[in-house]
Structure formats: structure tokens, C-alpha cells
Design a protein around this motif. Structure first.
Motif, PDB file in Angstrom:
ATOM      1  N   MET B   1       8.686  -2.006 -11.979  1.00  0.00           N
ATOM      2  CA  MET B   1       9.389  -0.874 -11.374  1.00  0.00           C
ATOM      3  C   MET B   1       8.505   0.381 -11.328  1.00  0.00           C
ATOM      4  O   MET B   1       8.474   1.103 -10.337  1.00  0.00           O
ATOM      5  N   LYS B   2       7.765   0.592 -12.464  1.00  0.00           N
ATOM      6  CA  LYS B   2       6.893   1.783 -12.544  1.00  0.00           C
ATOM      7  C   LYS B   2       5.856   1.770 -11.439  1.00  0.00           C
ATOM      8  O   LYS B   2       5.486   2.792 -10.872  1.00  0.00           O
ATOM      9  N   LYS B   3       5.409   0.509 -11.115  1.00  0.00           N
ATOM     10  CA  LYS B   3       4.367   0.368 -10.090  1.00  0.00           C
ATOM     11  C   LYS B   3       4.879   0.882  -8.753  1.00  0.00           C
ATOM     12  O   LYS B   3       4.166   1.481  -7.980  1.00  0.00           O
ATOM     13  N   PHE B   4       6.196   0.604  -8.448  1.00  0.00           N
ATOM     14  CA  PHE B   4       6.744   1.011  -7.166  1.00  0.00           C
ATOM     15  C   PHE B   4       7.062   2.496  -7.126  1.00  0.00           C
ATOM     16  O   PHE B   4       7.192   3.068  -6.062  1.00  0.00           O
ATOM     17  N   LEU B   5       7.224   3.130  -8.291  1.00  0.00           N
ATOM     18  CA  LEU B   5       7.571   4.542  -8.318  1.00  0.00           C
ATOM     19  C   LEU B   5       6.342   5.421  -8.527  1.00  0.00           C
ATOM     20  O   LEU B   5       6.471   6.611  -8.743  1.00  0.00           O
ATOM     21  N   SER B   6       5.167   4.841  -8.476  1.00  0.00           N
ATOM     22  CA  SER B   6       3.964   5.626  -8.750  1.00  0.00           C
ATOM     23  C   SER B   6       3.635   6.525  -7.558  1.00  0.00           C
ATOM     24  O   SER B   6       4.148   6.327  -6.456  1.00  0.00           O
ATOM     25  N   LEU B   7       2.756   7.493  -7.807  1.00  0.00           N
ATOM     26  CA  LEU B   7       2.305   8.404  -6.754  1.00  0.00           C
ATOM     27  C   LEU B   7       1.625   7.627  -5.632  1.00  0.00           C
ATOM     28  O   LEU B   7       1.816   7.917  -4.449  1.00  0.00           O
ATOM     29  N   HIS B   8       0.874   6.603  -6.010  1.00  0.00           N
ATOM     30  CA  HIS B   8       0.159   5.791  -5.026  1.00  0.00           C
ATOM     31  C   HIS B   8       1.138   5.136  -4.060  1.00  0.00           C
ATOM     32  O   HIS B   8       0.926   5.134  -2.842  1.00  0.00           O
ATOM     33  N   SER B   9       2.233   4.587  -4.598  1.00  0.00           N
ATOM     34  CA  SER B   9       3.236   3.939  -3.739  1.00  0.00           C
ATOM     35  C   SER B   9       3.897   4.963  -2.831  1.00  0.00           C
ATOM     36  O   SER B   9       4.165   4.685  -1.661  1.00  0.00           O
ATOM     37  N   LEU B  10       4.165   6.154  -3.380  1.00  0.00           N
ATOM     38  CA  LEU B  10       4.791   7.203  -2.574  1.00  0.00           C
ATOM     39  C   LEU B  10       3.879   7.593  -1.414  1.00  0.00           C
ATOM     40  O   LEU B  10       4.332   7.727  -0.280  1.00  0.00           O
ATOM     41  N   LEU B  11       2.580   7.762  -1.714  1.00  0.00           N
ATOM     42  CA  LEU B  11       1.619   8.114  -0.664  1.00  0.00           C
ATOM     43  C   LEU B  11       1.543   7.005   0.388  1.00  0.00           C
ATOM     44  O   LEU B  11       1.471   7.279   1.588  1.00  0.00           O
ATOM     45  N   SER B  12       1.552   5.756  -0.069  1.00  0.00           N
ATOM     46  CA  SER B  12       1.497   4.628   0.877  1.00  0.00           C
ATOM     47  C   SER B  12       2.736   4.630   1.771  1.00  0.00           C
ATOM     48  O   SER B  12       2.640   4.375   2.974  1.00  0.00           O
ATOM     49  N   LEU B  13       3.889   4.955   1.184  1.00  0.00           N
ATOM     50  CA  LEU B  13       5.129   4.987   1.979  1.00  0.00           C
ATOM     51  C   LEU B  13       5.060   6.100   3.023  1.00  0.00           C
ATOM     52  O   LEU B  13       5.427   5.890   4.183  1.00  0.00           O
ATOM     53  N   ILE B  14       4.560   7.277   2.617  1.00  0.00           N
ATOM     54  CA  ILE B  14       4.420   8.391   3.570  1.00  0.00           C
ATOM     55  C   ILE B  14       3.481   7.983   4.710  1.00  0.00           C
ATOM     56  O   ILE B  14       3.749   8.245   5.882  1.00  0.00           O
ATOM     57  N   CYS B  15       2.379   7.307   4.356  1.00  0.00           N
ATOM     58  CA  CYS B  15       1.417   6.856   5.387  1.00  0.00           C
ATOM     59  C   CYS B  15       2.082   5.882   6.352  1.00  0.00           C
ATOM     60  O   CYS B  15       1.876   5.961   7.563  1.00  0.00           O
ATOM     61  N   LEU B  16       2.891   4.959   5.807  1.00  0.00           N
ATOM     62  CA  LEU B  16       3.579   3.992   6.668  1.00  0.00           C
ATOM     63  C   LEU B  16       4.506   4.703   7.635  1.00  0.00           C
ATOM     64  O   LEU B  16       4.590   4.341   8.818  1.00  0.00           O
ATOM     65  N   LEU B  17       5.210   5.721   7.126  1.00  0.00           N
ATOM     66  CA  LEU B  17       6.121   6.478   7.996  1.00  0.00           C
ATOM     67  C   LEU B  17       5.345   7.200   9.093  1.00  0.00           C
ATOM     68  O   LEU B  17       5.776   7.263  10.256  1.00  0.00           O
ATOM     69  N   LEU B  18       4.166   7.746   8.741  1.00  0.00           N
ATOM     70  CA  LEU B  18       3.337   8.433   9.745  1.00  0.00           C
ATOM     71  C   LEU B  18       2.804   7.436  10.782  1.00  0.00           C
ATOM     72  O   LEU B  18       2.736   7.755  11.974  1.00  0.00           O
ATOM     73  N   VAL B  19       2.449   6.243  10.336  1.00  0.00           N
ATOM     74  CA  VAL B  19       1.992   5.214  11.279  1.00  0.00           C
ATOM     75  C   VAL B  19       3.130   4.870  12.240  1.00  0.00           C
ATOM     76  O   VAL B  19       2.923   4.763  13.457  1.00  0.00           O
ATOM     77  N   ALA B  20       4.340   4.710  11.696  1.00  0.00           N
ATOM     78  CA  ALA B  20       5.504   4.404  12.535  1.00  0.00           C
ATOM     79  C   ALA B  20       5.749   5.544  13.526  1.00  0.00           C
ATOM     80  O   ALA B  20       6.045   5.308  14.706  1.00  0.00           O
ATOM     81  N   ASN B  21       5.587   6.790  13.068  1.00  0.00           N
ATOM     82  CA  ASN B  21       5.738   7.967  13.924  1.00  0.00           C
ATOM     83  C   ASN B  21       4.716   7.930  15.067  1.00  0.00           C
ATOM     84  O   ASN B  21       5.037   8.198  16.225  1.00  0.00           O
ATOM     85  N   ASN B  22       3.462   7.583  14.716  1.00  0.00           N
ATOM     86  CA  ASN B  22       2.403   7.492  15.736  1.00  0.00           C
ATOM     87  C   ASN B  22       2.719   6.415  16.759  1.00  0.00           C
ATOM     88  O   ASN B  22       2.526   6.615  17.958  1.00  0.00           O
TER      89      ASN B  22
END
Lengths: 452, 137
Positions: B1-22
Motif C-alpha cells: 500500500m505504501k508503494k502506491f501512496l508514495s510521491l513517485h506514484s503520485l507523480l506518475s499518476l499526474i504524468c498519466l493524466l497529462l498524457v491523457a490530456n495531450n
């Protein structure tokens, strides 16, 4: 038929990579190696084509093809021991099918999607934009059809910038050797290759850090930014500048990581080719050459020793001497930039215009927050910019951006607002992949096991 | 669970959303240009295609215009002509060649030039550009 030209260049590039890097070529992602081979091969083919024009003064299709095929054969001969002794580079490494897994198919699908999108975008301006037909493709036409290529430098109007280096026109001329038709699809295809290749190379190198994760997704954001794909299909030389700058920075980081002088061999070749793209490329190549050389000479932890500079200098001269011949003996002097530098233009008003233009461009919706992401990436780890592993890249960006600011502010030839409107987005486009790479490198440079 | 809540996962999720936006903006961009994709694109300078047969083998020709050719307010017709009519070199503002192109919609300017050069029209297009030939000396 034009695919034959691209394929021969790929062969030439791959043989050059293997010759320079030897077993280090395996550190490259297979797709990154293929893209690098294609781009460096196109650059080398263009350089060979340029040399045939220097000797023969006009377009001679059989001679150009013969020279390029001879170069391939010569490299094959000198590389034969690398392939025969399979522990060094098995020829099957060129197409590593044994490493293919089912999820790689999804990446291929993604790549095909982006190539398709880039092609559709290119079709909305199939002949490129203003500078494509007024400068680059115009010069390609003169290279192909005129009795003497010197007309480009003596008789064409000064708006065509006769002092500009000619790597892109020579790439298109080389590919035209395999075409029986018009010039038309070749510049479009070449540009698509460079813009897709640049984004693809960035994604592949970032993928090696942490697979499908934050670094790779940063590359993907850039790769799918509509402005990146749109500007990349203008058929200008900016997509070449972007690609060559990115690979130069990659080679520098790999050299710093592995402390192996073989990366300096390929870096030297690449810097020479960068200098032949545009005057901005010449500036980039000279800055990088200077900074890397000083770094090698003064770095106390340098395992390769000061003799590594000889590797860099030797391979740099192989590709830079033709550029020198072009600039000193063939092209007229530049009458746009240096002669119009005037210190009286160093005013607060001009800085204000430049500042406003940069801010407007960075926050413009056409970039889909890309520049905001890049700035956040850089600022969040800015204190690492002057660590040993990042100092070369940091100093390069500082010197280069300072030079660009000085040129814009001090040059009074054209109206500054008009000049910024027509060129600033292209300058930023050419720097974008390198800045994304640098930003990710700042984040992961201290990570154990990272290739970058 | 900690792995999914890490800063790295959050950044990856933001990047995915930006890719979807693009990808969304790319889709909108392509759809908005569907009409344009079906248009026929002519090569730059195609408006000068009727001049080409007359200029075959001609090394240099003149190009005269009363329109602006400076960088900031240039409509590019001269460079389009140069691109299309290569390898013939077009000398701007020089009509001392046997062939020259006149680019103007101003009747006075055209008549004055024709009277001065005694040239005859070989070809023209609907954009106010004509290929002229001076009489032999």
C-alpha cells in the motif's frame, strides 16, 4: 524507393555506433540504438554528399550512392572482428527478437499511434512552413537541379540565409538519389523521422531508468504535446537541432557514468554533425566541446585520463573539418547576427519585451502545460545542478541561454517583437527534449543502477 | 500500500493524466483539421507554373514589385517564385534581364514598367503576377 536511402543510412549509422562504442552499445536500449543509428547515419550520409558537391560542384546521383555504399563497405571491413568474435557484438543484437515480450507490443502500438498522428499533422502542411520552402527546401532544389551549387551562396537573395550550414538539404539530396519523382515527400518524411526519433529516443532512454514510470511518462508527455508534433513537422532544421542536442547530452551523461572514453568517440562525431545543422548548432557544438574538454582536463576523479580529450578532439575534427571548409571557403559570412550586434540596444525595454514574450510563450495553452512541468522538474532539484555529474549540462544551458538572450537583446537588424513571434517557439522547441532529459537526470543522477 | 501512496506514484499518476490530456488535445486538433486534410495542396509557388516553360534554360530573370519585401511585412511571393522556378535565379528589383516577372495590382505601376521596358507579356496568373520579355537589343 526512398526507403533504400534511409536503410543505407541506418546501416552506416549502426556500423559507426558499433565502431565507436564497441561493447558499450549494449547499454543502449535497442530502439534507442536503432534511432541513433538512423539519425547519425543520415548525418554522415549528408556529410559524404556534401564532400561530393565540393569535388564535383553539382548533383551526381551515381557518385553519391557509390560514395555512401563504399563507406558502408569500409566500415563493415573494419568492424568484421566485432561481429566475428560474438562475445563483443553479435549481429543479432541489431534486432533483439529474443528479448521481445508480450507487453512490448503495447509500446509498439503506442509508437505506431504517435507516428500516425505525426503523419496526419504533417499532412496539414505537406510542404512545410515559410522557412521550409524559402530556405531549406529551396536550397535542396538548387542542389539537385542547378549546374553549380555555388549559386546558393552567390546569387540567392539574402533572405534565404546563404551562410546557413546545409545538413538538412544534404540529407534530403541524399535521399533524393533514390527518388524518380519530385522532391516533395522527402522533406516531410525526413522531418517526421527526426521529430518522432527525438521523442522516441528520449522515451527509450528514460524508460531504462525505471521502466513504465515517472521518467518514461515525462518523455511521453513531451512526445504527445501537440505543439511539439506540430512544430516538428514544419520541415525546418529545428527538429534536427533538438535531436542532435539530446543525443549529445546523453553521450556526455553516459561518459560521466561509465568513465569510458568510447562515449567521447561518438560524442565527437555527433558534435561535428550538430555544427553543420544551423548556426545555433555550431554555437551548441563549440560550447559543449569547450565545456567537456575543460571538465576532462580538470576533473581529479577522471579515470580515463587527460588523453581522453584526444579521442574527443580526433572524432570531432573528422566531422567538423567539412563544416570549417564550408564556413571558411564556401559560405558567405553571416550578415544577420554578429554584424548587427550593438551594445546601445542593451536597454531595459528590450529585456522587458523578451521577458514578456518568453512568459507568454511558456504559459501559452498550445504547450498543454509542458513548460510548466519542465520548469517544476528543474526547480524541484535545482540544488543538484552543480554536482559533478550535472555540471557539464548545467554550464552548457547557462552559456547557451545567455548567448540567445544577448543575441535577441543586442541585435537590432529586425523588429524584436516580430523576431520573437516568429522564432521564439522554435528555439524553445529545439531545447525542450534536452531540458526534459536534464530535468529527469537531475532527479535520478544519484540513484543506484540508473543508466542515466 | 505504501508503494502506491508514495510521491513517485503520485507523480506518475499526474504524468498519466497529462498524457491523457495531450491525447485529448491531439484528437481535437486532428478532428478540427479533417476538412483541411481533404483539400488539395499546391506546391508553394504553383501560381507561377505557367511561367516555367518559358524560363527553362534561363539562368537569371528579374523580379519587380511595388509590394513590401522586407522581413516583417513580406507576403513571400518572391521567395515562392524563386522556389518554384529554380534553378532560374530571380534578381529582386532588377529588370535588366531579357525576362522579368512583374508582381503588382497597381495599374499605373504596371503600365509605367511596360512603357519603360517595351516588354511584352508571355504569361500571367490571377494574382497580379506576369512574366514579361524585353525586346532583343
Amino acid at each position: 524507393m526512398i526507403t533504400i536511402g534511409y536503410f543505407l543510412s541506418f546501416l552506416l549509422g549502426r556500423l559507426t555506433l558499433d565502431r565507436c562504442l564497441k561493447e558499450n552499445v549494449r547499454l543502449l536500449h535497442p530502439c534507442a540504438a536503432a534511432l541513433l543509428a538512423l539519425v547519425s547515419g543520415l548525418g554522415l550520409s549528408a556529410l559524404l554528399t556534401f564532400l561530393t558537391f565540393v569535388v564535383l560542384d553539382s548533383f551526381h546521383r551515381p557518385v553519391i550512392i557509390l560514395v555512401n555504399i563504399s563507406a558502408i563497405i569500409i566500415f563493415l571491413f573494419f568492424n568484421r572482428n566485432l561481429y566475428i568474435q560474438k562475445t563483443i557484438i553479435p549481429i543479432t543484437d541489431w534486432l533483439p527478437w529474443t528479448k521481445f515480450r508480450w507487453f512490448h507490443f503495447l509500446y509498439i502500438l503506442l509508437g505506431v499511434f504517435i507516428v500516425g498522428v505525426a503523419y496526419v499533422i504533417a499532412l496539414t502542411h505537406p510542404y512545410g512552413e515559410w522557412d521550409a520552402w524559402a530556405i531549406w527546401n529551396l536550397k535542396t532544389r538548387f542542389l539537385i537541379v542547378s549546374d553549380s551549387w555555388n549559386l546558393i551562396f552567390t546569387d540567392l537573395h539574402y533572405h534565404t540565409h546563404p551562410d546557413y550550414p546545409l545538413l538538412l538539404p544534404f540529407i534530403n539530396t541524399w535521399i533524393y538519389c533514390f527518388s524518380a519523382d519530385n522532391l516533395h515527400p522527402i522533406p516531410m518524411v525526413t522531418n517526421i523521422i527526426f521529430v518522432i526519433g527525438c521523442g522516441g529516443f528520449l522515451c527509450c532512454t528514460l524508460y531504462q531508468i525505471r521502466k513504465f514510470s515517472f521518467p518514461f511518462l515525462m518523455g511521453l508527455i513531451m512526445f504527445t504535446t501537440p505543439s511539439y508534433l506540430y512544430l516538428g513537422t514544419f520541415q525546418y532544421a529545428d527538429s534536427l537541432i533538438a535531436f542532435f542536442l539530446l543525443i549529445n547530452l546523453y553521450f556526455i551523461t553516459m561518459f560521466q557514468k561509465t568513465k569510458d572514453a568510447s562515449w567521447l568517440n561518438i560524442l565527437g562525431l555527433s558534435l561535428g554533425l550538430t555544427a553543420f545543422v544551423k548556426n545555433e548548432g555550431l554555437l551548441m557544438a563549440l560550447i559543449l566541446m569547450f565545456v567537456v574538454s575543460v571538465y576532462i582536463l580538470i576533473d581529479k576523479n577522471n579515470r580515463v585520463g587527460k588523453s581522453a580529450v584526444k579521442h574527443l578532439l580526433f572524432t570531432f575534427l573528422i566531422t567538423f573539418i567539412p563544416v570549417l571548409i564550408f564556413k571558411v571557403f564556401i559560405a558567405p559570412p553571416n550578415d544577420d547576427i554578429l554584424p548587427n550586434i550593438n551594445t546601445s540596444n542593451f536597454t531595459a525595454e528590450r529585456f522587458q519585451i523578451l521577458y514578456n514574450a518568453v512568459i507568454t510563450e511558456i504559459f501559452h495553452e498550445k504547450w498543454c502545460y509542458m513548460w510548466i512541468v519542465v520548469l517544476a522538474l528543474l526547480i524541484s532539484r535545482i540544488w543538484r545542478a552543480f554536482n559533478r555529474e550535472n555540471i557539464i549540462l548545467s554550464i552548457f544551458f547557462i552559456i547557451y541561454s545567455s548567448a540567445i538572450v544577448c543575441i535577441y537583446v543586442l541585435n537590432g537588424k529586425a523588429d524584436l517583437s516580430w523576431w520573437l513571434e516568429t522564432s521564439l517557439s522554435r528555439i524553445l522547441f529545439s531545447l525542450l527534449p534536452a531540458l526534459v532529459f536534464f530535468g529527469v537526470h537531475l532527479h535520478y543522477s544519484k540513484q543506484r543502477g540508473a543508466h542515466v | 500500500m505504501k508503494k502506491f501512496l508514495s510521491l513517485h506514484s503520485l507523480l506518475s499518476l499526474i504524468c498519466l493524466l497529462l498524457v491523457a490530456n495531450n491525447i485529448k488535445y491531439l484528437f481535437v486538433f486532428i478532428m478540427s483539421r479533417q476538412k483541411v486534410l481533404n483539400e488539395v495542396y499546391y506546391e508553394p509557388g504553383y501560381q507561377f507554373h505557367t511561367f516555367l516553360p518559358h524560363l527553362k534554360g534561363v539562368e537569371k530573370a528579374g523580379y519587380i514589385t511595388d509590394l513590401s519585401v522586407n522581413r516583417e511585412s513580406n507576403d513571400g511571393a518572391y521567395l515562392q517564385a524563386q522556389y518554384y522556378l529554380a534553378p532560374t535565379i530571380l534578381e529582386l528589383e532588377d529588370i535588366n534581364y531579357p525576362y522579368f516577372i512583374i508582381d503588382s495590382k497597381n495599374t499605373d505601376f504596371i503600365i509605367r514598367t511596360i512603357k519603360e521596358t517595351k516588354a511584352r507579356r508571355l504569361a500571367n496568373n490571377e494574382y497580379g503576377q506576369a512574366l514579361m520579355k524585353r525586346p532583343a537589343p
